[in-house]
Motif scaffolding. Structure first.
Motif, short mmCIF file in Angstrom:
data_model
loop_
_atom_site.label_atom_id
_atom_site.label_comp_id
_atom_site.label_asym_id
_atom_site.label_seq_id
_atom_site.Cartn_x
_atom_site.Cartn_y
_atom_site.Cartn_z
N THR A 4 0.83 -1.21 0.00
CA THR A 4 0.00 0.00 0.00
C THR A 4 0.86 1.25 0.00
O THR A 4 0.64 2.19 -0.77
CB THR A 4 -0.90 0.01 1.25
N ASP A 5 1.88 1.23 0.90
CA ASP A 5 2.75 2.40 0.97
C ASP A 5 3.44 2.64 -0.36
O ASP A 5 3.49 3.76 -0.87
CB ASP A 5 3.80 2.21 2.06
N LEU A 6 3.95 1.55 -0.94
CA LEU A 6 4.66 1.67 -2.20
C LEU A 6 3.77 2.32 -3.26
O LEU A 6 4.17 3.26 -3.94
CB LEU A 6 5.09 0.28 -2.69
N LEU A 7 2.53 1.85 -3.33
CA LEU A 7 1.64 2.38 -4.35
C LEU A 7 1.33 3.85 -4.08
O LEU A 7 1.29 4.66 -5.00
CB LEU A 7 0.34 1.57 -4.39
N PHE A 8 1.16 4.18 -2.78
CA PHE A 8 0.89 5.58 -2.47
C PHE A 8 2.08 6.46 -2.87
O PHE A 8 1.91 7.51 -3.48
CB PHE A 8 0.60 5.75 -0.97
N TYR A 9 3.28 5.98 -2.52
CA TYR A 9 4.47 6.79 -2.87
C TYR A 9 4.59 6.95 -4.37
O TYR A 9 4.94 8.02 -4.88
CB TYR A 9 5.74 6.16 -2.30
N LEU A 10 4.31 5.87 -5.08
CA LEU A 10 4.39 5.96 -6.54
C LEU A 10 3.38 7.01 -7.04
O LEU A 10 3.69 7.81 -7.93
CB LEU A 10 4.10 4.58 -7.16
N GLY A 11 2.20 7.00 -6.42
CA GLY A 11 1.19 7.99 -6.80
C GLY A 11 1.68 9.40 -6.53
O GLY A 11 1.58 10.28 -7.39
N VAL A 12 2.25 9.59 -5.34
CA VAL A 12 2.76 10.92 -5.02
C VAL A 12 3.84 11.32 -6.02
O VAL A 12 3.87 12.45 -6.51
CB VAL A 12 3.33 10.95 -3.58
N PHE A 13 4.69 10.36 -6.35
CA PHE A 13 5.76 10.66 -7.31
C PHE A 13 5.18 11.07 -8.66
O PHE A 13 5.60 12.08 -9.26
CB PHE A 13 6.66 9.42 -7.47
N LEU A 14 4.19 10.33 -9.11
CA LEU A 14 3.59 10.66 -10.41
C LEU A 14 2.94 12.04 -10.36
O LEU A 14 3.11 12.87 -11.25
CB LEU A 14 2.53 9.62 -10.78
N PHE A 15 2.19 12.28 -9.28
CA PHE A 15 1.49 13.57 -9.16
C PHE A 15 2.49 14.71 -9.15
O PHE A 15 2.33 15.69 -9.88
CB PHE A 15 0.67 13.55 -7.87
N ASN A 45 -4.04 5.69 -7.22
CA ASN A 45 -4.59 5.77 -5.88
C ASN A 45 -5.92 5.05 -5.79
O ASN A 45 -6.16 4.29 -4.87
CB ASN A 45 -4.84 7.23 -5.50
#
Lengths: 102, 487, 169, 529
Positions: A4-15, A45
């Motif tokens: 979950t954390d990984l996906l969230f961080y990836l989302g933040v990175f993309l954003f 997300n």
């Protein structure tokens, strides 16, 4: 790092990458690509959060966001083409007809 | 719920969305007739006018409307939505009237209808999916509409509007995705949504709410998301500006009201929503008015003025109470009238020449007094002076602010109260500029102006409406007072 | 499970790399390539997360449609004469400061947040479930998105073809 | 009867009638306007016959206007509520009289008569409406409604710097009225209608004046605990109303719009401005600020008196230094209106009576002064004092009226100005012994203002009218007053004399008002600690 954390961080990175492109790139098409990145961050997300949520709301929302992205791209390219015909460039900074005249 | 029941309820729901069905159908009709009668634009003009007028009928005959959830609570019809729908449809009709029989492509009318449809759907939305789609229908159509002058400026304005707008939307969508993670549902009026928000009052919630509200503040052109307004107003065709400065703005306000009420959690939210809205409101009023002071292009000036007007609309929302919101809605309705009046007169003058600077309006009031007098009334109303409904609207929202202060004793409300009222003096400076040039300056030799009975009639209707609602605001307020919010 | 995690990390890595390429490279075509990499790897991630329908849509519409549109845009707005399609960037400092600020706000507040644990419904037939939802609960958005697509395509076509109709203006 | 409504709405209806008439009938507009004035004089006559001395509010007309549900905040009720009392009666009479004079003196306006008379009639209705209104919202609406006609009257028909003058006038007065609006919003939400089960917020001034009607706990109630900086909200509210009204008065330091507006305005508009619009300052203080916030009035009485004194002295000194005749008269207005403020500050029966009397007499005398300045300007298009000398030899009739006007304005016994100023000074002296609100040196210093007044008038007479006849840059033969000008000046001169010799004609009306005013809000026993 769990999933979950990984996906969230990836989302933040993309954003944030999208945001960075929007602010720094001069070419309108690059800005458009930045916007696509931001939309993808949201999609990521939604899908990730849907893992721990009942129903399919997240995925369906993501589906509609993709539709919105298509519409935006179509309209964006059309507007861009028209602006290009007038200005022979797609760098918004070089459009100087509208600005504060003091 | 079984699938069959669901299908039945969908069928039932269709009976409540007549205005939207009519608009959708008319979009298709306009599209096809546009293809058939290529060179006869007045066909689609008449058709879309009829569509908007006909769409008003089901809204008016079902008034007052009991709240009904439609399409699995995607949409809801109630008095709130119905009132705004009336405003949007009237806004669409007025826009068509201002444009007149000028040769416009069928696509122009189609896009106007699409914006109105989007706005109607937006105020009914109860689910973020619907909110997003309706908002995009408004936004994308309006980006295209801005380009309908087909000159350099309008292409530039259109592109700038598009870039700003899509970034704001993308930010909003990202916020929505975060909120979905926190709440677990997209139905922002449902009790699971409210319950989860009550349990998880985390910083991430605040961040996501702010990102979402940014999208609507952008639509309203409130500070700090107002930067697009002056360029777009200058670039777009005047009738489109009139339209865009009212319909999307009011739609944005309507959703903002619903969302903020939802986020406020009946006063149980730990975040200082009234204070945050008050801050945006103060900033909008100040930035809008002060920037408008130095403008010489009437359309740019009105752009900044509309930023300030958004600030005034937010004043009512600051109270986060039913009464304050009623007054904000009242203000919105009056804003529709005064803004259309001003732009109707501007369009009238545009037919006689360039209106890119107030100088070009010099002395026109001495040549033909009625349009200039209408402009004066419009400006006086925007300033908020009697004897126009603009005064009543300002009086009411500031009354609500004072009442709210008496209950909360929050100093920022007093600051907003003083800033808002004192800004009337600042705003007078630029609002009076146009009547000043119209009446007090001499017209250059050789300028003539044709008076047009039709536009005079339109101006007269709007002027009378503004003065009548000053003398008898009870009528409109009576309708608005019916609006309740059952979340 | 391990394999899945490895694939997930690999896809996330590809995605990150493609995005970095987009940011860093001046050439528009390379940026478009980066976007494609990003979109495809995201589709992979979606598939890993049991969102097969979405993954397919992502590939078909996003990578197939949006990207093509963007490449069209690049082609039509640049006179190609063997020159590389370069673009400049400005305000790096401001942009990076803003981005880092936003990212840290998001990550810090994410860590401050206790997500509620909910029971996810296990859905095996993803595509079928989505189809049913689209035609029942989500029928209104589905129809509206149809109108949205129609309006946008008509408007975009009109806007883009205006010059062809009025060549002398 | 509806006498007051006739007074207010006859001109407004006439304005609409003129709007509907074609523009080429330019002579008819004057006739319509004059007819309105004559009708108003007749209505005034009926009012004088019906108005009883010392009977409080009379000729009351009251109809509901706006009734609006404010949900949880009760109900809003505004009424069309007009009436006369000893304060507004003299001012209404003055207004009708002066509007008549103004119309006659507008006879020579040539440019765009239609617009001019529409605006003049609108102004007429708004002025009378404001003086009669006893509903604060109604007052405010009429009060604001005066601004736009005035702005255009100065801005279109004014002198060379008219654009600057009109916008300055508008901004200053609008600032003042926004201050009033701020208090108005807070005040009506703090007031309830007595005898109603539900909470009904009212704009009725009579209800506002009674502290029992203020909702306990509201921000403007007597027991309010809302503070902003050093003062409670009630004190701030008084200050805002005070500043709002003295901008109109105008008092130093808010007076700077007045000289510009007067100099640039056409003669009839100067007359209306000086004779009527300035009176709203004093009227507003006596009707709203003082009775609604007597605690604020007591707290700031020293400030009020001092600003009054400052205006008297500063206005007089500026008048002395003015080179332009109209500017001199404008500054003398500042000085004379300072007496009004001083009289109000004293809060004694004599002071209040004097203040109202001074407003009335200044209305007549300043109208005369501006007409006199207009006469000269019409002939030579020059207002500089130094360019004239020996006018007495060529313009005998004119000189006679100038002397009457100047002597009346100086406050010579036998003229109306004397009564007001003496009463004010008397009140200001007594204040120390009766209620202790203002020190007696203020009265002493104010007499110095009288001396200065005598100084600048006499000096002006000496410079302009004595010596050898010469007018710079003007070669023609100066004609004496014509019959139209006589018809304007004679009634005014008579009024100045009559009300100077027979003050009780008016004092009978004003005195009961002043007595009740002082007893109700400033009774000495409640004040001296």
């Amino acid at each position: 790092m769990n999933k979950t954390d990984l996906l969230f961080y990836l989302g933040v990175f993309l954003f944030c990458s999208g945001l960075l492109m929007v602010f720094t790139k001069k070419n309108a098409i690059m800005i458009l690509m930045g916007i696509e990145l931001m939309l993808n961050a949201a999609n990521l997300n939604l899908v990730a959060f849907n893992q721990s949520t009942p129903g399919l709301d997240g995925q369906l929302f993501a589906l509609f966001i993709i539709i919105v992205a298509v519409c935006e791209a179509a309209v964006g390219i059309a507007i861009l083409l028209k602006a290009y015909r007038f200005y022979q460039t797609v760098v918004p900074d070089q459009f100087r007809d509208l600005h504060e005249k003091l | 719920m079984g699938l069959n029941n669901q299908l039945d309820s969908i069928y039932e729901s269709l009976g409540y969305v007549w205005p939207e069905l009519i608009l959708t159908f008319s979009i298709l009709v306009v599209l096809t007739t546009g293809l058939i009668f290529k060179e006869k634009s007045h066909v689609t003009f008449v058709l879309s006018g009829i569509a908007l007028a006909v769409a008003l009928i089901p809204v008016l005959i079902t008034w007052p409307q009991q709240p009904v959830s439609l399409f699995s609570n995607m949409l809801r019809v109630d008095d709130f939505a119905a009132f705004f729908k009336v405003l949007f449809l009237i806004g669409g009709l007025l826009t068509l009237t201002i444009t007149g029989k000028k040769k416009e492509a069928a696509e122009f009318h189609l896009l106007i209808l699409a914006v109105v449809l989007g706005a109607c759907l937006l105020v009914m939305s109860m689910n973020f999916v619907m909110v997003l789609l309706a908002l995009e229908l408004i936004s994308l159509s309006s980006y295209l509409l801005v380009g309908f002058s087909f000159d350099r400026k309008s292409a530039e304005g259109s592109l700038k509007y598009f870039l700003f707008g899509t970034v704001a939307t993308a930010v909003m969508i990202y916020g929505l995705s975060l909120l979905y993670g926190l709440a677990g549902t997209l139905d922002f009026s449902s009790s699971p949504f409210i319950d989860s928000l009550m349990r998880t009052q985390s910083p991430l919630l605040l961040v996501s709410c702010l990102l979402i509200l940014a999208g609507f503040l952008f639509k309203m052109a409130a500070v700090p998301l107002h930067l697009w307004a002056p360029d777009v107003y200058e670039a777009a065709p005047t009738a489109v500006v009139a339209f865009l400065s009212v319909v999307p703005k009011l739609a944005g306000m309507a959703v903002l009201i619903k969302l903020v009420l939802s986020f406020y959690l009946f006063g149980q939210s730990v975040y200082l929503w009234p204070e945050m809205i008050a801050a945006v409101s103060i900033a909008s009023i100040l930035v809008g008015n002060l920037s408008a002071l130095v403008q010489t292009n009437p359309k740019r000036m009105l752009a900044y003025s509309s930023v300030a007007q958004s600030g005034f609309m937010l004043v009512g929302l600051t109270t986060l109470q039913l009464e304050g919101i009623h007054f904000a809605i009242f203000y919105g309705a009056i804003f529709l009238l005064m803004n259309f009046l001003v732009f109707a007169v501007l369009t009238y003058y545009e037919k006689h020449g360039d209106i890119n600077s107030v100088n070009s309006l010099s002395g026109l009031g001495r040549l033909s007094w009625f349009p200039a007098f209408s402009m004066l009334i419009g400006m006086v109303a925007l300033t908020g002076l009697p004897p126009t409904a603009g005064f009543t609207a300002k009086l009411l929202i500031f009354s609500s602010l004072w009442s709210s202060y008496q209950e909360t004793h929050s100093m920022i409300l007093i600051a907003l109260f003083l800033v808002g009222l004192l800004n009337t003096v600042v705003s007078l400076f630029f609002y009076l500029k146009i009547p000043y040039f119209l009446f007090i300056k001499e017209a250059p030799v050789g300028v003539t102006i044709k008076s047009s009975g039709f536009s005079n009639l339109l101006h007269l209707v709007l002027v009378i409406a503004l003065i009548y609602l000053f003398l008898q605001p009870d009528l409109l307020m009576g309708w608005i007072n019916r609006i309740t919010f059952v979340l | 499970m391990i394999l899945q995690e490895i694939i997930l990390y690999a896809l996330a890595g590809t995605c990150t790399g493609s995005v970095l390429l987009m940011i860093a490279h001046k050439n528009l075509m390379y940026a478009a390539l980066g976007l494609m990499g990003c979109l495809i790897s995201l589709a992979g991630i979606f598939a890993l997360l049991h969102a097969e329908f979405l993954a397919a849509t992502q590939l078909l519409i996003y990578a197939g449609g949006v990207l093509v549109l963007i490449i069209f845009g690049i082609m039509l707005t640049n006179r190609i004469a063997g020159k590389p399609l370069l673009t400049a960037a400005t305000h790096w400092f401001f942009g990076i400061a803003l981005t880092v600020g936003v990212a840290s706000v998001l990550i810090i507040s994410y860590h401050e947040t206790q997500f509620e644990s909910r029971i996810a419904s296990q859905i095996s037939m993803n595509s079928q479930a989505i189809g049913i939802e689209l035609m029942s609960t989500y029928v209104a958005p589905f129809e509206v998105s149809g109108v949205l697509l129609l309006v946008c395509l008509v408007g975009a076509a009109f806007t883009a073809s205006w010059f062809k109709k009025h060549p002398h203006e | 009867m509806h006498l007051l409504s006739y007074l207010i709405f006859i001109p407004i209806v006439a304005a609409l009638v003129i709007l509907a008439m074609p523009a080429r009938l330019s002579n008819a507009f004057r006739a319509v306007s004059l007819t309105v004035n004559i009708l108003q004089l007749l209505v005034l006559l009926a009012i004088v016959l019906n108005f009883k001395i010392s009977a409080g509010y009379q000729l009351i007309e009251k109809t509901p206007w706006i009734t609006m549900n404010l949900g949880a905040w009760g109900e809003l009720r505004a009424e069309y509520f007009v009436a006369l009392d000893g304060l507004s009666f003299p001012l209404v009479a003055l207004s009708v009289f002066i509007m008549f004079i103004a119309t006659v003196s507008s006879w020579t306006i040539e440019q765009n008569r239609k617009g001019y008379f529409v605006l003049l009639l609108t102004l007429n209705g708004a002025i009378l409406g404001s003086f009669c209104a006893l509903d604060f919202l109604l007052f405010y609406v009429f009060f604001e409604f005066m601004l736009l006609p005035m702005y255009f009257l100065i801005g279109i028909w004014g002198g060379p710097k008219r654009e600057y003058a009109s916008i300055k006038f508008f901004l200053y007065t609008l600032l003042g009225s926004i201050f009033i609006l701020i208090v108005l919003v807070g005040l009506y939400l703090s007031t309830k209608t007595p005898g109603q089960a539900d909470l009904v917020h009212t704009f009725n001034v009579l209800y506002m004046q009674d502290p029992a009607n203020l909702i306990s706990g509201s921000a403007l109630a007597l027991d309010s605990n809302s503070y902003l900086g050093p003062y409670s909200f009630r004190l701030w509210a008084f200050l805002l109303l005070f500043v709002g009204f003295i901008i109109k008065l105008p008092a130093v330091p808010f007076h700077t719009w007045l000289p510009d507006a007067h100099v640039e305005a056409p003669t009839p508009i100067s007359v209306i401005l000086a004779a009527l619009l300035l009176k709203f300052g004093g009227y507003g203080l006596l009707r709203f600020a003082y009775p609604i916030f007597p605690d604020g009035a007591i707290y700031f009485s020293w400030l009020v008196g001092f600003i009054g004194l400052l205006s008297i002295i500063y206005g007089a000194l500026n008048a002395m230094a003015s080179k332009d005749l109209k500017r001199l008269i404008a500054y003398s207005s500042v000085s004379h209106m300072g007496f009004v403020l001083l009289g109000i500050a004293s809060a004694t029966v004599e002071g209040i009576t004097g203040a109202v009397y001074q407003m009335f007499s200044h209305g007549i005398i300043s109208a005369m002064l501006f007409l006199i300045a207009g006469v000269l300007y019409d002939r030579t298009h020059d207002r500089l004092i130094e360019n004239y000398s020996g006018l007495a030899t060529k313009m005998k009739g004119y000189t006679a009226f100038v002397l009457i006007a100047f002597f009346a304005s100086m406050g010579l016994p036998g003229f109306a100005g004397f009564i007001g100023e003496v009463l004010v000074l008397f009140g200001a002296f007594q204040s120390k012994f009766i209620n202790g609100l203002i020190p007696s040196w203020m009265a002493l210093a104010a007499t110095f203002g009288l001396l200065l007044g005598a100084g600048y008038y006499l000096w002006t007479i000496q410079r302009m009218f004595y010596g050898l006849f010469s007018v710079k840059n003007y070669l023609g033969n100066l004609a004496d007053l014509d019959s139209r000008e006589y018809s304007l000046l004679i009634p005014l001169a008579l009024a100045a004399l009559v009300f100077g010799i027979l003050p009780q004609l008016l004092l009978n009306y004003i005195n009961p008002f002043a007595a009740e005013f002082v007893i109700r809000w400033f009774a000495p026993e409640t004040l001296i600690p």
